[in-house]
Design a protein around this motif. Sequence first.
Motif, PDB file in Angstrom:
ATOM      1  N   TYR A   1       4.104 -41.186  22.148  1.00  0.00           N
ATOM      2  CA  TYR A   1       3.498 -41.484  23.446  1.00  0.00           C
ATOM      3  C   TYR A   1       3.476 -40.222  24.310  1.00  0.00           C
ATOM      4  CZ  TYR A   1       3.150 -43.462  28.195  1.00  0.00           C
ATOM      5  OH  TYR A   1       2.784 -43.723  29.495  1.00  0.00           O
ATOM      6  N   ALA A   2       4.588 -39.510  24.381  1.00  0.00           N
ATOM      7  CA  ALA A   2       4.677 -38.326  25.236  1.00  0.00           C
ATOM      8  C   ALA A   2       3.719 -37.231  24.783  1.00  0.00           C
ATOM      9  CB  ALA A   2       6.115 -37.808  25.264  1.00  0.00           C
ATOM     10  N   GLN A   3       3.574 -37.030  23.474  1.00  0.00           N
ATOM     11  CA  GLN A   3       2.675 -35.992  22.962  1.00  0.00           C
ATOM     12  C   GLN A   3       1.211 -36.337  23.257  1.00  0.00           C
ATOM     13  OE1 GLN A   3       4.296 -36.263  18.928  1.00  0.00           O
ATOM     14  NE2 GLN A   3       4.827 -34.069  19.022  1.00  0.00           N
ATOM     15  N   ILE A   4       0.836 -37.600  23.050  1.00  0.00           N
ATOM     16  CA  ILE A   4      -0.549 -37.992  23.322  1.00  0.00           C
ATOM     17  C   ILE A   4      -0.861 -37.851  24.808  1.00  0.00           C
ATOM     18  CG2 ILE A   4      -2.122 -39.969  23.380  1.00  0.00           C
ATOM     19  CD1 ILE A   4      -0.940 -40.856  20.727  1.00  0.00           C
ATOM     20  N   LEU A   5       0.057 -38.301  25.667  1.00  0.00           N
ATOM     21  CA  LEU A   5      -0.176 -38.201  27.101  1.00  0.00           C
ATOM     22  C   LEU A   5      -0.333 -36.751  27.534  1.00  0.00           C
ATOM     23  CD1 LEU A   5      -0.379 -39.331  29.943  1.00  0.00           C
ATOM     24  CD2 LEU A   5       2.128 -39.461  30.012  1.00  0.00           C
ATOM     25  N   HIS A   6       0.504 -35.854  27.004  1.00  0.00           N
ATOM     26  CA  HIS A   6       0.415 -34.438  27.354  1.00  0.00           C
ATOM     27  C   HIS A   6      -0.962 -33.881  27.000  1.00  0.00           C
ATOM     28  CE1 HIS A   6       1.826 -30.281  27.950  1.00  0.00           C
ATOM     29  NE2 HIS A   6       1.121 -29.998  26.856  1.00  0.00           N
TER      30      HIS A   6
ATOM     31  N   ARG B   1      -3.758 -35.172  29.306  1.00  0.00           N
ATOM     32  CA  ARG B   1      -3.738 -34.478  30.590  1.00  0.00           C
ATOM     33  C   ARG B   1      -4.318 -33.074  30.461  1.00  0.00           C
ATOM     34  NH1 ARG B   1       2.359 -36.492  32.433  1.00  0.00           N
ATOM     35  NH2 ARG B   1       1.654 -38.154  33.854  1.00  0.00           N
ATOM     36  N   LEU B   2      -4.002 -32.394  29.371  1.00  0.00           N
ATOM     37  CA  LEU B   2      -4.520 -31.047  29.157  1.00  0.00           C
ATOM     38  C   LEU B   2      -6.043 -31.079  28.999  1.00  0.00           C
ATOM     39  CD1 LEU B   2      -3.733 -28.085  28.791  1.00  0.00           C
ATOM     40  CD2 LEU B   2      -3.506 -28.532  26.333  1.00  0.00           C
ATOM     41  N   ALA B   3      -6.561 -32.055  28.257  1.00  0.00           N
ATOM     42  CA  ALA B   3      -8.015 -32.172  28.078  1.00  0.00           C
ATOM     43  C   ALA B   3      -8.717 -32.411  29.413  1.00  0.00           C
ATOM     44  CB  ALA B   3      -8.330 -33.303  27.105  1.00  0.00           C
ATOM     45  N   SER B   4      -8.099 -33.204  30.291  1.00  0.00           N
ATOM     46  CA  SER B   4      -8.718 -33.476  31.588  1.00  0.00           C
ATOM     47  C   SER B   4      -8.750 -32.223  32.468  1.00  0.00           C
ATOM     48  CB  SER B   4      -7.987 -34.610  32.299  1.00  0.00           C
ATOM     49  OG  SER B   4      -6.671 -34.221  32.672  1.00  0.00           O
TER      50      SER B   4
ATOM     51  N   VAL C   1      10.202 -42.389  32.481  1.00  0.00           N
ATOM     52  CA  VAL C   1       9.461 -42.818  33.664  1.00  0.00           C
ATOM     53  C   VAL C   1       8.884 -44.205  33.381  1.00  0.00           C
ATOM     54  CG1 VAL C   1       8.864 -40.451  34.332  1.00  0.00           C
ATOM     55  CG2 VAL C   1       7.314 -41.765  32.876  1.00  0.00           C
ATOM     56  N   PRO C   2       8.483 -44.958  34.406  1.00  0.00           N
ATOM     57  CA  PRO C   2       7.851 -46.254  34.155  1.00  0.00           C
ATOM     58  C   PRO C   2       6.611 -46.099  33.262  1.00  0.00           C
ATOM     59  CG  PRO C   2       8.449 -46.068  36.456  1.00  0.00           C
ATOM     60  CD  PRO C   2       8.677 -44.715  35.857  1.00  0.00           C
ATOM     61  N   CYS C   3       6.476 -46.964  32.289  1.00  0.00           N
ATOM     62  CA  CYS C   3       5.330 -46.912  31.375  1.00  0.00           C
ATOM     63  C   CYS C   3       4.031 -47.204  32.127  1.00  0.00           C
ATOM     64  CB  CYS C   3       5.494 -47.931  30.248  1.00  0.00           C
ATOM     65  SG  CYS C   3       6.849 -47.566  29.113  1.00  0.00           S
ATOM     66  N   LYS C   4       2.993 -46.486  31.755  1.00  0.00           N
ATOM     67  CA  LYS C   4       1.680 -46.657  32.374  1.00  0.00           C
ATOM     68  C   LYS C   4       0.612 -46.747  31.286  1.00  0.00           C
ATOM     69  CE  LYS C   4       3.188 -43.921  36.346  1.00  0.00           C
ATOM     70  NZ  LYS C   4       2.997 -42.673  37.122  1.00  0.00           N
ATOM     71  N   VAL C   5      -0.418 -47.550  31.570  1.00  0.00           N
ATOM     72  CA  VAL C   5      -1.553 -47.665  30.655  1.00  0.00           C
ATOM     73  C   VAL C   5      -2.599 -46.653  31.103  1.00  0.00           C
ATOM     74  CG1 VAL C   5      -3.289 -49.198  29.664  1.00  0.00           C
ATOM     75  CG2 VAL C   5      -1.052 -50.119  30.319  1.00  0.00           C
ATOM     76  N   TRP C   6      -2.678 -45.546  30.374  1.00  0.00           N
ATOM     77  CA  TRP C   6      -3.592 -44.471  30.746  1.00  0.00           C
ATOM     78  C   TRP C   6      -4.983 -44.739  30.187  1.00  0.00           C
ATOM     79  CZ3 TRP C   6      -2.378 -41.043  34.371  1.00  0.00           C
ATOM     80  CH2 TRP C   6      -1.017 -40.854  34.654  1.00  0.00           C
ATOM     81  N   VAL C   7      -6.002 -44.512  31.033  1.00  0.00           N
ATOM     82  CA  VAL C   7      -7.399 -44.763  30.673  1.00  0.00           C
ATOM     83  C   VAL C   7      -8.185 -43.464  30.848  1.00  0.00           C
ATOM     84  CG1 VAL C   7      -9.470 -46.128  31.181  1.00  0.00           C
ATOM     85  CG2 VAL C   7      -7.191 -47.150  31.462  1.00  0.00           C
ATOM     86  N   VAL C   8      -9.035 -43.170  29.870  1.00  0.00           N
ATOM     87  CA  VAL C   8      -9.877 -41.976  29.919  1.00  0.00           C
ATOM     88  C   VAL C   8     -11.341 -42.406  29.844  1.00  0.00           C
ATOM     89  CG1 VAL C   8     -10.558 -39.860  28.725  1.00  0.00           C
ATOM     90  CG2 VAL C   8      -8.136 -40.491  28.870  1.00  0.00           C
ATOM     91  N   GLN C   9     -12.147 -41.915  30.786  1.00  0.00           N
ATOM     92  CA  GLN C   9     -13.592 -42.135  30.750  1.00  0.00           C
ATOM     93  C   GLN C   9     -14.251 -40.855  30.248  1.00  0.00           C
ATOM     94  OE1 GLN C   9     -14.643 -45.098  31.254  1.00  0.00           O
ATOM     95  NE2 GLN C   9     -14.050 -46.007  33.205  1.00  0.00           N
TER      96      GLN C   9
ATOM     97  N   MET D   1      -3.332 -45.842  24.256  1.00  0.00           N
ATOM     98  CA  MET D   1      -2.095 -46.608  24.099  1.00  0.00           C
ATOM     99  C   MET D   1      -2.130 -47.798  25.050  1.00  0.00           C
ATOM    100  SD  MET D   1       0.366 -43.234  23.863  1.00  0.00           S
ATOM    101  CE  MET D   1      -0.384 -42.513  25.337  1.00  0.00           C
ATOM    102  N   THR D   2      -2.869 -48.828  24.668  1.00  0.00           N
ATOM    103  CA  THR D   2      -3.034 -50.005  25.528  1.00  0.00           C
ATOM    104  C   THR D   2      -1.698 -50.691  25.764  1.00  0.00           C
ATOM    105  OG1 THR D   2      -5.198 -50.233  24.443  1.00  0.00           O
ATOM    106  CG2 THR D   2      -4.485 -52.033  25.877  1.00  0.00           C
ATOM    107  N   ASN D   3      -0.924 -50.836  24.704  1.00  0.00           N
ATOM    108  CA  ASN D   3       0.443 -51.351  24.817  1.00  0.00           C
ATOM    109  C   ASN D   3       1.370 -50.137  24.937  1.00  0.00           C
ATOM    110  OD1 ASN D   3       2.960 -52.506  24.559  1.00  0.00           O
ATOM    111  ND2 ASN D   3       2.581 -53.453  22.567  1.00  0.00           N
ATOM    112  N   ALA D   4       1.450 -49.608  26.153  1.00  0.00           N
ATOM    113  CA  ALA D   4       2.177 -48.351  26.364  1.00  0.00           C
ATOM    114  C   ALA D   4       3.652 -48.485  25.982  1.00  0.00           C
ATOM    115  CB  ALA D   4       2.043 -47.916  27.820  1.00  0.00           C
TER     116      ALA D   4
END
Length: 638
Positions: A13-18, A21-24, A70-78, A140-143
């Motif tokens: 989860y942490a690697q995908i989120l990082h 964020r870098l792509a954005s 940190v609290p889990c969050k459902v991250w969304v990318v458009q 990661m819909t089910n974060a």
Amino acid sequence: PEAPDKSFPRLSYAQILHRLRLASLQKPDLIEMFDGNAKFGLPSVGTCDEYPAPTQPSDAADPAGATTKVPCKVWVVQLGNKELVKPRTPRMIVSGELHGNERVGPVAILEFLEFVLALYDQSTWVRYFVDTRLITLIPMTNAHGYNDDIREEIGENDHKIDINRDFPFDQSPTACMTSVAARVVNELFLSTLYRLMITFHAGTNVLGYEWGDLGHCTRSDGGKMDCIPAPDRAAMMRLADRMKTFAGPTADTPEYVVGDMSSTVYPVGGGMEDWAYGASWSVNPKQNAPSSVPCEPAPINGSEYSSQRTTYDGSTHRCITYLVETSENKDPSDEQLGGSNGIWSVGGNESGTGDRGHIARNMRLLFAAADSIDPYSTMHTAEWAEEGNGGNHLEGGNVEITWSIHGVFDVDETYLQWAVPSDLPDQEAGLHGGTAAQSGEGSFWAGEYFLEGKIFRATIPVLPIKTSDVVHFRVSYKVDAALAEIQKDAGLPPQSHFVNLRNNASWRHHNSDTRIRGESVRFSSTLIVRPSTAGGKPFMEFKSEEDGSWGGRLTPSEPETGGALSSPHDNTSSKKVNWLAMTLIVAGSLLAVVLVALFVRWIVIRLRHRRAANHGQDEEDGEEMNELMAPLWDEDSD
């Protein structure tokens, strides 16, 4: 062009989120990334690991340092060009996982995103793909489940929630929308009208479509599931076959097994797939009642969720949805996940290894899906024979134009139209023509490679064009009429946006974010061909006009639905015909005015006649009427 070769390892989860964020940071004009919990005012459940957020586009893709909870969050990318997104831009949504221990989908979505961004400035097709679509990615819909590598979302009091039983379809009101993940997906569907959804799972090797619920399916005495066909079954089967073929096998797994979810996997209540497709319109045939009812869930961490959020209108849930069971192994090894080498190979490269991994094949599946959500056309070549008199007209040879129609399965009718704007004062447009109609197979692109379908050709003979003129070409096309047919035993015509937008001109749906409008006839952008001279030798200059405007209006002699090429070369005859038609129209209009005036006068006299009947004026008015109408009687007698 190819993106750099790379392997596709398993990721946390942490690697995908990082990396998201870098792509954005690297492509802020193409990516909008947001925290679904915060955007929709939803609570968080559980804690997840995060690396320090990158601050520069040049930061390393492999994060260093320790993670924090940190609290889990459902991250969304458009994914889409922000400057070009409009209400009518085609939209598609992809979920990486609902079960946190099924690990292929999240990595496939991340690698798909990074691959597209890497090729955006290199590949014409990838740029078109991003500029003309908006794709919602939820890796990661089910974060919480993905972070902890467990199937369920863990709620209050360690209550385990299977998210793919948590949607209001064939489910009781108190047993839906009990998870944060389901609520985030629900809010996305309320705000956007999606045409297609891909949802990744694992545990078998299936590409399944609707139905997958107990309301539409019954187990026979032999144990086989028999389902009422979905109204859009024809389209579901055609697209599933296309995705299966392009995705291909992996080194250790055959091609996807295609079929409805109940027979290829098993039926469930509360599944996201049936909900996304049918919650706006479906009726449970066993109960003769709506398949979807408003949810009445318990609060999550004190946060209520109104039943109004699951009271749907007729537009939001008409999204064809595919359950993609990526592999029997829910957590394949890095070697089985593969790499990007030869990723465009159709069905995988037998001699390679990287492109035959699970990640590459599902990236190809996503490309096939996204390419199919909206019809479009491509003009390939426009060639003019070099013969000519070297003067003011290109009088020798023909113009040949080739084109193909994409995002469709069948091209029912297509033809080429052309026009030359004229400076003649009595004509709004000059020469016009429409070639004979053709039909054939729709085409499918991937990267820079043409994979399947028909190339259409049309030749325009001997056009007299002055060097100061331009020629405007466009393609007209009708597609996929067979998908609109009522399926045997389905009982309804197709209900999805995916099918109806292709040929149902009365199909109109919208919300605050999206508009969907069906079209029975479509047109390409206008190709503007500019003749010029260089050293006395004529040649053509090409330019595709972005706004798709047409350089001349259709004339009565030019059929809108195709037909034989008109013969437009005699401008003098055309001019005479136009003058004669105008003269007749003016004369007819004047005669009509006279007749109307006389009729009104006659009515007035009749009224006077009645009023004066008792005053002895009948004879006087009768004489006045005869005098008034005498010219008409004389004209008729002639």
